[in-house]
Design an enzyme around this catalytic site. Structure first.
Site, PDB file in Angstrom:
ATOM      1  N   PHE A   1      18.646  -4.085   0.023  1.00 12.59           N
ATOM      2  CA  PHE A   1      17.926  -5.215  -0.574  1.00 12.59           C
ATOM      3  C   PHE A   1      18.423  -5.569  -1.971  1.00 12.59           C
ATOM      4  O   PHE A   1      18.176  -6.666  -2.465  1.00 12.59           O
ATOM      5  CB  PHE A   1      16.409  -4.906  -0.629  1.00 12.59           C
ATOM      6  CG  PHE A   1      16.016  -3.997  -1.774  1.00 12.59           C
ATOM      7  CD1 PHE A   1      15.789  -4.508  -3.048  1.00 12.59           C
ATOM      8  CD2 PHE A   1      15.893  -2.628  -1.591  1.00 12.59           C
ATOM      9  CE1 PHE A   1      15.454  -3.675  -4.103  1.00 12.59           C
ATOM     10  CE2 PHE A   1      15.558  -1.793  -2.635  1.00 12.59           C
ATOM     11  CZ  PHE A   1      15.338  -2.321  -3.901  1.00 12.59           C
TER      12      PHE A   1
ATOM     13  N   GLU B   1      15.817  -6.391   5.639  1.00 23.10           N
ATOM     14  CA  GLU B   1      14.635  -7.153   6.060  1.00 23.10           C
ATOM     15  C   GLU B   1      13.748  -7.525   4.871  1.00 23.10           C
ATOM     16  O   GLU B   1      12.818  -8.312   4.999  1.00 23.10           O
ATOM     17  CB  GLU B   1      13.830  -6.370   7.102  1.00 23.10           C
ATOM     18  CG  GLU B   1      13.283  -5.026   6.638  1.00 23.10           C
ATOM     19  CD  GLU B   1      14.292  -3.871   6.753  1.00 23.10           C
ATOM     20  OE1 GLU B   1      15.501  -4.111   6.602  1.00 23.10           O
ATOM     21  OE2 GLU B   1      13.844  -2.732   6.982  1.00 23.10           O
TER      22      GLU B   1
ATOM     23  N   LYS C   1      23.735  -7.645   9.419  1.00 22.86           N
ATOM     24  CA  LYS C   1      22.293  -7.345   9.504  1.00 22.86           C
ATOM     25  C   LYS C   1      21.831  -7.072   8.073  1.00 22.86           C
ATOM     26  O   LYS C   1      21.987  -5.979   7.555  1.00 22.86           O
ATOM     27  CB  LYS C   1      22.079  -6.116  10.399  1.00 22.86           C
ATOM     28  CG  LYS C   1      20.712  -5.997  11.041  1.00 22.86           C
ATOM     29  CD  LYS C   1      19.545  -5.943  10.090  1.00 22.86           C
ATOM     30  CE  LYS C   1      19.429  -4.663   9.318  1.00 22.86           C
ATOM     31  NZ  LYS C   1      18.351  -4.690   8.291  1.00 22.86           N
TER      32      LYS C   1
ATOM     33  N   CYS D   1      22.691   1.002  -7.546  1.00 26.74           N
ATOM     34  CA  CYS D   1      23.285   2.304  -7.223  1.00 26.74           C
ATOM     35  C   CYS D   1      24.126   2.816  -8.378  1.00 26.74           C
ATOM     36  O   CYS D   1      24.487   3.987  -8.408  1.00 26.74           O
ATOM     37  CB  CYS D   1      24.123   2.207  -5.956  1.00 26.74           C
ATOM     38  SG  CYS D   1      25.583   1.186  -6.174  1.00 26.74           S
TER      39      CYS D   1
ATOM     40  N   SER E   1      20.558   3.631   1.312  1.00 26.98           N
ATOM     41  CA  SER E   1      20.183   4.951   0.802  1.00 26.98           C
ATOM     42  C   SER E   1      20.973   6.060   1.505  1.00 26.98           C
ATOM     43  O   SER E   1      21.495   5.874   2.610  1.00 26.98           O
ATOM     44  CB  SER E   1      18.684   5.171   1.022  1.00 26.98           C
ATOM     45  OG  SER E   1      18.403   5.119   2.408  1.00 26.98           O
TER      46      SER E   1
ATOM     47  N   GLU F   1      16.893  10.178  -6.665  1.00 30.93           N
ATOM     48  CA  GLU F   1      17.108   8.766  -6.993  1.00 30.93           C
ATOM     49  C   GLU F   1      15.737   8.092  -7.036  1.00 30.93           C
ATOM     50  O   GLU F   1      15.035   8.045  -6.022  1.00 30.93           O
ATOM     51  CB  GLU F   1      17.994   8.093  -5.933  1.00 30.93           C
ATOM     52  CG  GLU F   1      18.262   6.639  -6.268  1.00 30.93           C
ATOM     53  CD  GLU F   1      19.168   5.935  -5.252  1.00 30.93           C
ATOM     54  OE1 GLU F   1      18.981   6.130  -4.040  1.00 30.93           O
ATOM     55  OE2 GLU F   1      20.055   5.175  -5.683  1.00 30.93           O
TER      56      GLU F   1
HETATM   57  P1  NAD Z   1      17.786   1.464   2.876  1.00 29.36           P
HETATM   58  O1  NAD Z   1      18.654   2.614   3.213  1.00 29.36           O
HETATM   59  O2  NAD Z   1      16.328   1.618   3.004  1.00 29.36           O
HETATM   60  O3  NAD Z   1      18.166   0.197   3.803  1.00 29.36           O
HETATM   61  C1  NAD Z   1      19.508  -0.217   3.956  1.00 29.36           C
HETATM   62  C2  NAD Z   1      19.668  -0.845   5.333  1.00 29.36           C
HETATM   63  O4  NAD Z   1      19.387   0.147   6.323  1.00 29.36           O
HETATM   64  C3  NAD Z   1      18.727  -2.014   5.592  1.00 29.36           C
HETATM   65  O5  NAD Z   1      19.447  -3.053   6.202  1.00 29.36           O
HETATM   66  C4  NAD Z   1      17.674  -1.430   6.513  1.00 29.36           C
HETATM   67  O6  NAD Z   1      17.185  -2.361   7.445  1.00 29.36           O
HETATM   68  C5  NAD Z   1      18.420  -0.326   7.239  1.00 29.36           C
HETATM   69  N1  NAD Z   1      17.526   0.777   7.619  1.00 29.36           N
HETATM   70  C6  NAD Z   1      16.453   1.226   6.917  1.00 29.36           C
HETATM   71  N2  NAD Z   1      15.875   2.267   7.556  1.00 29.36           N
HETATM   72  C7  NAD Z   1      16.602   2.473   8.680  1.00 29.36           C
HETATM   73  C8  NAD Z   1      16.505   3.405   9.755  1.00 29.36           C
HETATM   74  N3  NAD Z   1      15.530   4.319   9.801  1.00 29.36           N
HETATM   75  N4  NAD Z   1      17.403   3.326  10.756  1.00 29.36           N
HETATM   76  C9  NAD Z   1      18.390   2.416  10.726  1.00 29.36           C
HETATM   77  N5  NAD Z   1      18.535   1.503   9.722  1.00 29.36           N
HETATM   78  C10 NAD Z   1      17.655   1.526   8.724  1.00 29.36           C
HETATM   79  O7  NAD Z   1      18.208   1.018   1.398  1.00 29.36           O
HETATM   80  P2  NAD Z   1      17.509  -0.054   0.444  1.00 29.36           P
HETATM   81  O8  NAD Z   1      16.213   0.486  -0.035  1.00 29.36           O
HETATM   82  O9  NAD Z   1      17.535  -1.395   1.067  1.00 29.36           O
HETATM   83  O10 NAD Z   1      18.557  -0.086  -0.760  1.00 29.36           O
HETATM   84  C11 NAD Z   1      18.542   0.825  -1.819  1.00 29.36           C
HETATM   85  C12 NAD Z   1      19.511   1.956  -1.601  1.00 29.36           C
HETATM   86  O11 NAD Z   1      20.840   1.446  -1.432  1.00 29.36           O
HETATM   87  C13 NAD Z   1      19.586   2.890  -2.804  1.00 29.36           C
HETATM   88  O12 NAD Z   1      19.642   4.204  -2.361  1.00 29.36           O
HETATM   89  C14 NAD Z   1      20.889   2.487  -3.482  1.00 29.36           C
HETATM   90  O13 NAD Z   1      21.469   3.480  -4.266  1.00 29.36           O
HETATM   91  C15 NAD Z   1      21.724   2.152  -2.287  1.00 29.36           C
HETATM   92  N6  NAD Z   1      22.865   1.307  -2.649  1.00 29.36           N
HETATM   93  C16 NAD Z   1      24.090   1.878  -2.659  1.00 29.36           C
HETATM   94  C17 NAD Z   1      25.198   1.127  -3.033  1.00 29.36           C
HETATM   95  C18 NAD Z   1      26.560   1.747  -3.075  1.00 29.36           C
HETATM   96  O14 NAD Z   1      27.539   1.017  -3.130  1.00 29.36           O
HETATM   97  N7  NAD Z   1      26.688   3.065  -3.045  1.00 29.36           N
HETATM   98  C19 NAD Z   1      25.034  -0.220  -3.384  1.00 29.36           C
HETATM   99  C20 NAD Z   1      23.756  -0.777  -3.333  1.00 29.36           C
HETATM  100  C21 NAD Z   1      22.668   0.003  -2.967  1.00 29.36           C
END
Ligand code: NAD
Length: 495
Positions: free
Chosen positions: A164, A191, A188, A296, A241, A395
């Site tokens: 997000f 959401e 994708k 991140c 994450s 985090e």
């Molecule tokens: P998230 O992991 O909750 O969601 C990321 C994606 O995974 C979304 O599209 C979501 O729909 C999907 N998802 C969520 N739960 C799932 C599941 N159980 N099974 C399958 N897919 C699932 O992450 P977020 O809260 O949207 O974003 C924040 C995180 O992203 C932080 O940990 C941040 O550090 C990380 N991030 C990392 C980078 C990088 O380059 N390393 C860059 C931006 C954000």
């Protein structure tokens, strides 16, 4: 509270959202409903993969110089829509307008880089790699020369799953280079922020991408799991994450897919006593509280060496107190809201936990001057943190800065290296020796000297290490070209 279900874009056309479970998203600064994202649209995901599969042969056979033409037009379109896209990001994510504009611009950088695909995907050749003396010529007669070449060819259908926190920029780490290399794509998006990706995908169609080359499908875990186990998907690029990234990596690779997962982080900044004080304070405040800590690359732990905490902590607290906490659209805004109520509860929880575990609350964001509606919390500084505390290990993904103290640079480096993450680390110092020792010994992939955030650039890989990355080839740079192509070697002998 209601909002229109966000449509998908499949085969070049808007496709209404499937009925089913949905998440309603609100403007995090006002609480007004802004969107609804369907969560379990697996039929739409299937349609998107089929559209991408059908579009692939023709798109892969299109000369690369022609494939990048829509991207050139897309860049021009994006330039004309920076303000509109930034406004969408502010209203669905909560970034400040300058942060949102910056994030759109970093996305445009990725389009520019993908436009250089003709130069980037060139293969290699080595003529006369061997001489064959069989058949018609003997070695005395000069033999028959054997030449070898390697081409970079597209994979097929690739999938991108995005978080997000950078709703315009992060998808552009993926699909522009993927399609420039001749692949077709299913995106994708998170959401939590479906509108930014929708508008970006609409503009990509307007720029002239053929139907099916870029498809957008909204959804939650069901949709993700459908995509990453699908027989016709060749590669999965994920940003999010660590917990979900690990799941995506193990599942996608177990199903025979290439995967790259850019994940969560806990980033440390080392402050040396000889650092330029103004630059260090400004860098730390920007890094810890920019994007409301939802980055991140947020520098959420500071390790002060020697007596540097004596000036760093009061300086950071004073500067953070001056940040105006309000809606990202307001003039003079310093920090916007968190994404949602869960995030706010998590940040409050960690502040309480930090205090319980013995940290000193040098600045309490819960009592900041801020709007009473929306998911706001002010910048928070927890001083005298020690290894093992939750605020140092986990985090938090919010504007909470934990300060630690060490006697020497080597002790600070050891503290940083205890973290299982390895996304980024920076040092503030005037000493080349200290900077070199830092660079040589720190276990992280994105390093900075006298900068708060060593930000990713489209032409360089985004090189997280440890639990911040699962895979081999990173996002962006020439890593992305290798990730989205297969190498094909040909050995030739003409008799
Ligand atoms: P998230 O992991 O909750 O969601 C990321 C994606 O995974 C979304 O599209 C979501 O729909 C999907 N998802 C969520 N739960 C799932 C599941 N159980 N099974 C399958 N897919 C699932 O992450 P977020 O809260 O949207 O974003 C924040 C995180 O992203 C932080 O940990 C941040 O550090 C990380 N991030 C990392 C980078 C990088 O380059 N390393 C860059 C931006 C954000």
């Amino acid at each position: 509270m209601s909002a229109t279900p966000t449509p998908n874009i499949i085969n070049g056309a808007s496709a209404p959202a499937e009925s089913g479970d949905a998440r309603t998203n609100v403007n995090p600064a006002t609480g007004a409903a802004v969107s609804q994202a369907t969560l379990n649209a697996t039929r739409a995901a299937e349609d998107a993969v089929q559209a991408a599969l059908e579009a692939f042969p023709k798109w892969a056979a299109t000369p690369v110089g022609d494939r990048v033409q829509p991207l050139f037009r897309y860049k021009t379109l994006l330039e004309a829509h920076v303000d509109e896209l930034a406004d969408i990001v502010v209203s669905e994510h909560g970034k400040t307008k300058p942060e949102a504009i910056g994030s759109v611009r970093r996305g445009i950088d990725c389009i520019e880089f993908a436009c250089s695909a003709p130069a980037l995907i060139m293969g290699q050749s080595l003529p006369q790699i061997a001489v064959s003396s069989s058949f018609c010529r003997t070695e005395d007669e000069g033999g028959v020369g054997i030449d070898s070449t390697v081409d970079r060819v597209p994979l097929g259908v690739c999938v991108g799953i995005t978080p997000f926190n950078f709703p315009v920029m992060v998808p552009m780490w993926m699909w522009p280079m993927a399609i420039a290399c001749g692949n077709t794509f299913v995106l994708k998006p998170s959401e939590k922020v479906p509108l930014s990706a929708l508008r970006c995908t609409e503009l990509a169609q307007e720029a002239g991408l053929p139907p099916g080359v870029l498809n957008l499908v909204n959804g939650g875990p069901d949709v993700v799991n459908h995509l990453i186990t699908h027989d016709d998907v060749r590669a999965v690029s994920f940003v999010g994450s660590t917990k979900i990234g690990r799941h995506i990596y193990t599942t996608a690779t177990a199903h025979g897919k290439r995967a790259q997962c850019m994940c969560g982080a806990k980033n440390h900044s080392i402050i040396m006593p000889d650092a330029n004080r103004g630059a260090a304070i400004e860098g730390i405040v920007g890094s810890a509280f920019g994007n409301t800590g939802q980055r991140c690359l947020a520098g959420s732990v500071v390790v002060c060496v020697g007596d540097s905490a004596d000036w760093l902590v009061p300086g950071v607290v004073e500067a953070a107190k001056k940040m105006k906490v309000c809606s990202g659209h307001e003039p003079g805004v310093g920090m916007g809201p968190l994404i949602d109520e869960d995030a706010l509860k998590r940040v409050h929880h960690y502040i309480e936990k930090g205090v319980d575990e013995g940290a000193t609350l040098a600045l309490d964001g819960r009592t900041a001057d801020m709007p009473q509606t929306g998911w706001f919390v002010g910048p928070t500084v927890l001083d005298h943190c020690r290894p093992g505390m939750a605020v140092v290990e986990d985090e938090i993904f919010g504007p909470v800065l934990s300060i630690m103290r060490e006697e020497t640079l080597d002790a600070a480096i050891a503290t940083v290296n205890r973290s299982p993450y390895g996304n980024m680390s920076v040092i503030f110092t005037d000493s080349g020796h200290a900077a070199r020792r830092f660079k040589t010994n720190i276990g992280a992939g994105m390093l900075g000297v006298n900068v708060g955030v060593p930000a990713p650039m489209a032409c360089f890989p985004f090189s997280g290490w440890g639990h911040s990355f699962f895979g081999d080839l990173h996002a962006n740079g020439t890593d992305a070209v290798s990730f989205f192509t297969e190498s094909r070697v040909m050995v030739q002998r003409w008799l």
